[in-house]
Design a protein around this motif. Structure first.
Motif, PDB file in Angstrom:
ATOM      1  N   ALA A   1     -22.703  70.196  17.792  1.00 24.75           N
ATOM      2  CA  ALA A   1     -21.367  69.973  18.344  1.00 24.75           C
ATOM      3  C   ALA A   1     -20.623  68.916  17.535  1.00 24.75           C
ATOM      4  CB  ALA A   1     -21.466  69.573  19.816  1.00 24.75           C
ATOM      5  N   LYS A   2     -21.313  67.851  17.163  1.00 25.71           N
ATOM      6  CA  LYS A   2     -20.678  66.791  16.372  1.00 25.71           C
ATOM      7  C   LYS A   2     -20.252  67.341  15.011  1.00 25.71           C
ATOM      8  CE  LYS A   2     -21.280  62.048  14.849  1.00 25.71           C
ATOM      9  NZ  LYS A   2     -22.138  60.872  14.804  1.00 25.71           N
ATOM     10  N   HIS A   3     -21.096  68.163  14.427  1.00 22.32           N
ATOM     11  CA  HIS A   3     -20.769  68.786  13.139  1.00 22.32           C
ATOM     12  C   HIS A   3     -19.507  69.639  13.260  1.00 22.32           C
ATOM     13  CE1 HIS A   3     -21.252  70.988   9.376  1.00 22.32           C
ATOM     14  NE2 HIS A   3     -21.128  72.102  10.071  1.00 22.32           N
ATOM     15  N   TYR A   4     -19.478  70.505  14.268  1.00 21.28           N
ATOM     16  CA  TYR A   4     -18.346  71.409  14.425  1.00 21.28           C
ATOM     17  C   TYR A   4     -17.071  70.684  14.853  1.00 21.28           C
ATOM     18  CZ  TYR A   4     -21.705  75.209  13.971  1.00 21.28           C
ATOM     19  OH  TYR A   4     -22.687  76.050  13.521  1.00 21.28           O
TER      20      TYR A   4
ATOM     21  N   GLY B   1     -25.604  67.353  27.213  1.00 20.32           N
ATOM     22  CA  GLY B   1     -25.381  68.690  26.668  1.00 20.32           C
ATOM     23  C   GLY B   1     -24.012  69.228  27.037  1.00 20.32           C
ATOM     24  N   GLU B   2     -23.608  69.026  28.284  1.00 22.29           N
ATOM     25  CA  GLU B   2     -22.303  69.501  28.742  1.00 22.29           C
ATOM     26  C   GLU B   2     -21.175  68.800  28.010  1.00 22.29           C
ATOM     27  OE1 GLU B   2     -22.727  68.783  32.918  1.00 22.29           O
ATOM     28  OE2 GLU B   2     -23.977  70.572  33.183  1.00 22.29           O
ATOM     29  N   ARG B   3     -21.296  67.502  27.846  1.00 25.57           N
ATOM     30  CA  ARG B   3     -20.244  66.742  27.157  1.00 25.57           C
ATOM     31  C   ARG B   3     -20.143  67.148  25.689  1.00 25.57           C
ATOM     32  NH1 ARG B   3     -21.148  60.769  27.962  1.00 25.57           N
ATOM     33  NH2 ARG B   3     -19.125  60.621  26.936  1.00 25.57           N
TER      34      ARG B   3
ATOM     35  N   GLN C   1     -16.772  69.687  23.646  1.00 27.06           N
ATOM     36  CA  GLN C   1     -16.013  69.242  22.480  1.00 27.06           C
ATOM     37  C   GLN C   1     -15.890  70.297  21.380  1.00 27.06           C
ATOM     38  OE1 GLN C   1     -16.271  65.170  21.136  1.00 27.06           O
ATOM     39  NE2 GLN C   1     -17.715  64.704  22.793  1.00 27.06           N
ATOM     40  N   VAL C   2     -16.477  71.473  21.609  1.00 28.32           N
ATOM     41  CA  VAL C   2     -16.403  72.516  20.575  1.00 28.32           C
ATOM     42  C   VAL C   2     -15.677  73.747  21.101  1.00 28.32           C
ATOM     43  CG1 VAL C   2     -18.483  71.720  19.371  1.00 28.32           C
ATOM     44  CG2 VAL C   2     -18.679  73.497  21.116  1.00 28.32           C
TER      45      VAL C   2
ATOM     46  N   TRP D   1     -14.507  64.590  17.235  1.00 28.09           N
ATOM     47  CA  TRP D   1     -15.672  64.195  18.028  1.00 28.09           C
ATOM     48  C   TRP D   1     -15.440  62.872  18.750  1.00 28.09           C
ATOM     49  CZ3 TRP D   1     -19.801  66.299  20.014  1.00 28.09           C
ATOM     50  CH2 TRP D   1     -20.843  65.486  20.466  1.00 28.09           C
ATOM     51  N   LYS D   2     -15.760  62.849  20.010  1.00 29.52           N
ATOM     52  CA  LYS D   2     -15.736  61.616  20.803  1.00 29.52           C
ATOM     53  C   LYS D   2     -17.183  61.267  21.116  1.00 29.52           C
ATOM     54  CE  LYS D   2     -11.208  62.396  22.898  1.00 29.52           C
ATOM     55  NZ  LYS D   2     -10.782  63.185  21.785  1.00 29.52           N
TER      56      LYS D   2
END
Length: 182
Positions: free
Chosen positions: A149-152, A24-26, A30-31, A157-158
């Motif tokens: 997060a991946k979407h945003y 969750g933190e990682r 990223q956002v 995204w990593k």
């Protein structure tokens, strides 16, 4: 993330909780701050709302875990879905406080405690069942956070796991004894 071989239920449960906390933190790292609070539509939860909900659950379930019902009378679940903390710092403070409740309740347990009875919403659970209930709940919500997060993050995204199209090479290295621990 490497899995440590263990036959201790408590040790394994703690490791899984820690893995999902880190995931969750990682994802949140990223956002942008703006994206933490963004919703896809009126019926969707933002990452911040998901964090507010699970940390409210954590405080309720794990405070006085062995001695009081896991659904505390002062918990207002519906309020967890509105008005998250206004800043990333406030959100992360709540995140850390929630996880501190989880780890503070589970770390002192022993495998002998697994058969003890606790209640959640007036319903009897073994300690193991109560832990399993949350081991299903929190990862589901962390998965939602990762998806958002991946979407945003989009092209920035990593990956948080094995990258696409790398599994065959990784498996070859494992078989040859060349793979490093991640």
């Amino acid at each position: 993330m490497a899995v440590k071989f263990t036959t201790s239920y408590i040790e394994d449960a703690l490791a899984v909780f820690r893995q999902y906390k880190l995931l969750g933190e990682r994802a949140m790292q990223q956002v942008s701050d703006e994206d933490l609070f963004a919703s896809l539509d009126a019926e969707s939860n933002s990452i911040a709302i998901i964090v507010k909900h699970i940390t409210g659950n954590m405080r309720s379930r794990w405070t006085d875990f062995l001695t009081t019902d896991g659904e505390k009378p002062n918990r207002n679940r519906d309020s967890e879905f509105v008005d998250p903390p206004a800043t990333r710092e406030g959100l992360m403070r709540d995140w850390e406080d929630g996880w501190a409740c989880v780890f503070g309740a589970i770390e002192p347990l022993t495998n002998a405690d697994m058969g003890r009875t606790v209640t959640i919403r007036g319903e009897a659970h073994s300690v193991m069942q109560a832990i399993n209930r949350q081991l299903a709940h929190y990862p589901m919500h962390v998965g939602q956070m990762v998806l958002l997060a991946k979407h945003y993050a989009g092209e920035r995204w990593k990956t948080l796991s094995e990258a696409r199209n790398r599994s065959v090479e990784f498996n070859r290295k494992v078989a040859a004894g060349e793979a490093s621990q991640r």
